[in-house]
Design a protein around this motif. Structure first.
Motif, short mmCIF file in Angstrom:
data_model
loop_
_atom_site.label_atom_id
_atom_site.label_comp_id
_atom_site.label_asym_id
_atom_site.label_seq_id
_atom_site.Cartn_x
_atom_site.Cartn_y
_atom_site.Cartn_z
N TYR A 79 0.83 -1.20 0.00
CA TYR A 79 0.00 0.00 0.00
C TYR A 79 0.86 1.25 0.00
O TYR A 79 1.84 1.36 0.76
CB TYR A 79 -0.92 0.02 1.22
CG TYR A 79 -1.63 1.34 1.41
CD1 TYR A 79 -2.59 1.76 0.49
CD2 TYR A 79 -1.34 2.17 2.48
CE1 TYR A 79 -3.24 2.97 0.64
CE2 TYR A 79 -1.99 3.39 2.65
CZ TYR A 79 -2.94 3.79 1.73
OH TYR A 79 -3.58 4.99 1.88
N PHE A 80 0.47 2.21 -0.84
CA PHE A 80 1.11 3.53 -0.87
C PHE A 80 0.11 4.57 -0.41
O PHE A 80 -0.98 4.71 -0.99
CB PHE A 80 1.57 3.86 -2.30
CG PHE A 80 2.82 3.16 -2.73
CD1 PHE A 80 3.98 3.88 -3.01
CD2 PHE A 80 2.86 1.78 -2.84
CE1 PHE A 80 5.14 3.23 -3.40
CE2 PHE A 80 4.01 1.12 -3.24
CZ PHE A 80 5.16 1.84 -3.52
N GLY A 81 0.47 5.30 0.65
CA GLY A 81 -0.38 6.37 1.17
C GLY A 81 0.44 7.61 1.41
O GLY A 81 1.63 7.67 1.13
N GLN A 82 -0.20 8.63 1.99
CA GLN A 82 0.49 9.90 2.23
C GLN A 82 -0.20 10.70 3.31
O GLN A 82 -1.34 10.43 3.67
CB GLN A 82 0.54 10.74 0.96
CG GLN A 82 -0.82 11.16 0.41
CD GLN A 82 -1.39 10.18 -0.57
OE1 GLN A 82 -0.72 9.81 -1.53
NE2 GLN A 82 -2.61 9.73 -0.35
N GLY A 83 0.52 11.71 3.76
CA GLY A 83 -0.07 12.67 4.67
C GLY A 83 -0.82 13.74 3.90
O GLY A 83 -0.72 13.83 2.67
N CYS A 133 3.13 -1.30 4.16
CA CYS A 133 2.72 0.06 3.83
C CYS A 133 3.92 0.96 3.59
O CYS A 133 4.93 0.87 4.30
CB CYS A 133 1.87 0.67 4.95
SG CYS A 133 0.31 -0.17 5.26
N LYS A 134 3.80 1.83 2.61
CA LYS A 134 4.73 2.94 2.43
C LYS A 134 3.92 4.22 2.57
O LYS A 134 2.92 4.42 1.86
CB LYS A 134 5.39 2.90 1.04
CG LYS A 134 6.33 4.12 0.81
CD LYS A 134 6.65 4.30 -0.66
CE LYS A 134 7.73 3.38 -1.15
NZ LYS A 134 9.07 3.77 -0.67
N ILE A 135 4.31 5.08 3.47
CA ILE A 135 3.63 6.35 3.68
C ILE A 135 4.57 7.48 3.25
O ILE A 135 5.73 7.53 3.69
CB ILE A 135 3.21 6.54 5.14
CG1 ILE A 135 2.34 5.35 5.61
CG2 ILE A 135 2.45 7.85 5.31
CD1 ILE A 135 1.05 5.18 4.84
N LEU A 136 4.08 8.38 2.41
CA LEU A 136 4.87 9.50 1.94
C LEU A 136 4.49 10.78 2.68
O LEU A 136 3.36 10.92 3.16
CB LEU A 136 4.69 9.70 0.44
CG LEU A 136 5.26 8.57 -0.43
CD1 LEU A 136 4.14 7.63 -0.87
CD2 LEU A 136 6.00 9.10 -1.64
N VAL A 137 5.43 11.69 2.76
CA VAL A 137 5.17 12.97 3.44
C VAL A 137 4.17 13.78 2.63
O VAL A 137 3.85 13.46 1.48
CB VAL A 137 6.48 13.77 3.64
CG1 VAL A 137 7.50 12.95 4.41
CG2 VAL A 137 7.06 14.20 2.30
N ALA A 195 -1.79 13.77 -5.24
CA ALA A 195 -1.19 13.03 -4.12
C ALA A 195 0.06 12.28 -4.57
O ALA A 195 0.08 11.67 -5.65
CB ALA A 195 -2.21 12.05 -3.55
N PRO A 196 1.11 12.29 -3.75
CA PRO A 196 2.36 11.62 -4.15
C PRO A 196 2.22 10.11 -4.33
O PRO A 196 2.92 9.52 -5.16
CB PRO A 196 3.32 11.96 -3.02
CG PRO A 196 2.46 12.37 -1.86
CD PRO A 196 1.24 12.98 -2.46
N ALA A 197 1.34 9.46 -3.57
CA ALA A 197 1.20 8.01 -3.69
C ALA A 197 0.73 7.61 -5.09
O ALA A 197 1.07 6.53 -5.57
CB ALA A 197 0.22 7.48 -2.65
#
Length: 511
Positions: free
Chosen positions: A272-276, A299-303, A321-323
């Protein structure tokens, strides 16, 4: 007569004769599961709801979901970015908030006071349905009628030679639309029809345009994209069993959803790719990650440094969104590779870059410490946009690389799908040898392809299926165990160069 192996009890033959048995090949070869299936969940103006659809081209996307819109959670925009970045094998799920409606129109008869002969509605909900037209004209055969349904981008649907008079005609029209015309054409892929009360001939002058279709975005929140599990799965959960290995919930930033998302992707073998939220710093997003309690390779969370993208359909630069970019880049490359330092197409800027606030080495170190990633420019390899850490949200240095997540899921899913034939078979020495040989051959292929290995010359893998890990007491209970070890190739995060220079340096050439 020929017998398949297992059909014949060779210890109980009665009649003299020849009994040929067809023995299947003992060597079984494994082909790895696809790793480029990229799953996205969002909103759209057309298409089935909570049903994963295969999207293999931009034309597929427009036909199923409509053109991209300038709005949050927009699927068509995310799909377009995916193709631009290189993710060509997408599984897409449309969601709504429940307020969506299908466009409709009434087809009228020619009574003195016109009555509704039939109603037609979009086969899907959404505003795309508001561009559908329907018109009745004279049919090719005498004393018949023709219904033509059109939607821009689709071939017109023509239901010709509909016979009957009065109410019978309208019933035949509804049947033709919903059930198709035997030997002529199938049911409509654009509309569904329902019978009205009309008893006179149809109006053959008016072309009707469907109206009042809505997308279902009035009360939309991040939780709708996550969805619910169970018998009637919605949102993310509709992707169960699709084989997707990379997941993007378009524009989702709600940290309270990360725990549920992480549980889902670990079980399904996804990344999963997510972000703030847009503008959120790495310290803010890192705190949210700690609060959510997600410490996982799934999970990978991006700033919250969101990207800018030129939307040529709507003629404007949009903040995205960066994801949406990072996930597509990950899906487009081999599972043994990291997203670190890989160019990502389509990005024209980020919030930080456009504000002329480049990341320092200390900033990047802070992002790493926070178990996050980000997209920025420049990268170590040049002046392009790319991921800056290549890490997932795990705090374990042995499992926190993109390649760990992708390769582990790839190997696990491949092995799970390749050995179903073992279940129900008798545990024999030949069975053990065949299973081990299949695994050895598959892993050897990966080593030869440069996807696994030990750079210092050690073995790349080991497979054990024998009496040592299958004692008799477990065999008697029906267990067969394979112990598999695989050495992943290491990703270079830091390249150290020791430079010694000066007039007094002594150069020793080593062979």
């Amino acid at each position: 007569m020929l017998f398949q192996l297992g059909q014949l009890n060779a210890t109980a033959l009665q009649a003299p004769g020849v009994y040929p048995q067809i023995v299947p090949p003992k060597n079984r070869y494994i082909n790895g599961v696809p790793t480029d299936i990229y799953a996205q969940v969002g909103i759209a103006s057309w298409g089935p709801k909570n049903s994963p659809m295969v999207i293999g081209s931009p034309s597929d996307a427009q036909r199923l979901y409509g053109v991209q819109q300038v709005r949050k959670y927009d699927l068509a925009s995310a799909i377009a970015i995916g193709f631009q970045v290189g993710a060509y094998n997408q599984r897409v799920v449309r969601v709504t908030d429940g307020t969506d409606s299908a466009a409709t129109v009434n087809l009228m008869d020619t009574n003195a006071t016109p009555a509704i002969g039939a109603s037609v509605a979009g086969i899907y909900t959404g505003t795309v349905g508001n561009t559908i037209t329907a018109g009745i004209t004279a049919g090719t055969k005498q004393s018949t009628f023709k219904l033509t349904v059109t939607l821009p981008g689709y071939a017109p649907e023509v239901f010709d030679n509909i016979a009957g008079t009065g109410a019978t005609f309208w019933q035949n029209l509804v049947s033709a639309v919903n059930n198709g015309q035997s030997g002529t054409r199938g049911p409509s892929q654009l509309v569904v029809a329902s019978i009205g009360v009309g008893t006179a001939a149809p109006n053959v002058v008016t072309t009707y345009t469907l109206a009042s279709g809505t997308d279902g975005t009035t009360t939309l929140t991040d939780s709708v994209l996550v969805g619910t599990d169970g018998t009637a799965r919605t949102g993310m959960y509709a992707l169960r069993g699709t084989g997707a290995q990379v997941l993007n919930l378009v524009d989702v930033t709600d940290q309270t959803q990360w725990t549920a998302i992480n549980t889902f992707v670990l079980g399904e073998g996804m990344y999963y790719f997510g972000q703030g939220p847009a503008g959120a710093s790495y310290s803010t997003v890192g705190t949210s990650l700690n609060t959510a309690g997600v410490d996982s390779y799934g999970c990978k969370i991006l700033v919250g440094d969101w990207e800018y993208w030129q939307d040529n359909v709507n003629g404007q630069s949009r903040m995205m969104a960066p994801a949406t970019f990072a996930a597509a880049r990950c899906a487009s490359q081999g599972p043994h590779l990291s997203t670190l330092n890989k160019p990502i197409a389509g990005i024209t800027g980020t919030q930080r870059v456009n504000a002329n606030q480049p990341y320092s080495n200390a900033d990047i170190a802070g992002v790493v410490a926070a178990r996050l990633d980000l997209i920025s420019n420049p990268c170590p390899g040049g002046n392009y946009y790319g991921a800056q850490t290549g890490r997932n949200s795990s705090s374990n240095s042995a499992t926190n690389g993109d390649n760990y997540t992708r390769m582990t899921n790839y190997l696990g899913m491949t092995l799970a799908q390749s050995f179903g034939w073992v279940v129900g078979a008798l545990q024999t020495t030949d069975l053990r040898k065949t299973a081990k040989g299949s695994m050895d051959a598959f892993l050897s292929n990966l080593e030869q392809a440069g996807m696994i290995g030990d750079v210092n010359g050690g073995p790349a893998f080991a497979v054990q299926i024998d009496a040592n890990n299958n004692p008799s007491n477990r065999v008697a209970l029906g267990y067969l165990q394979a112990d598999v070890q695989v050495k992943y190739l290491s990703v270079v995060f830091d390249f150290l160069i020791n430079l010694e220079g000066g007039q007094s340096v002594q150069i020793n050439l080593k062979q």
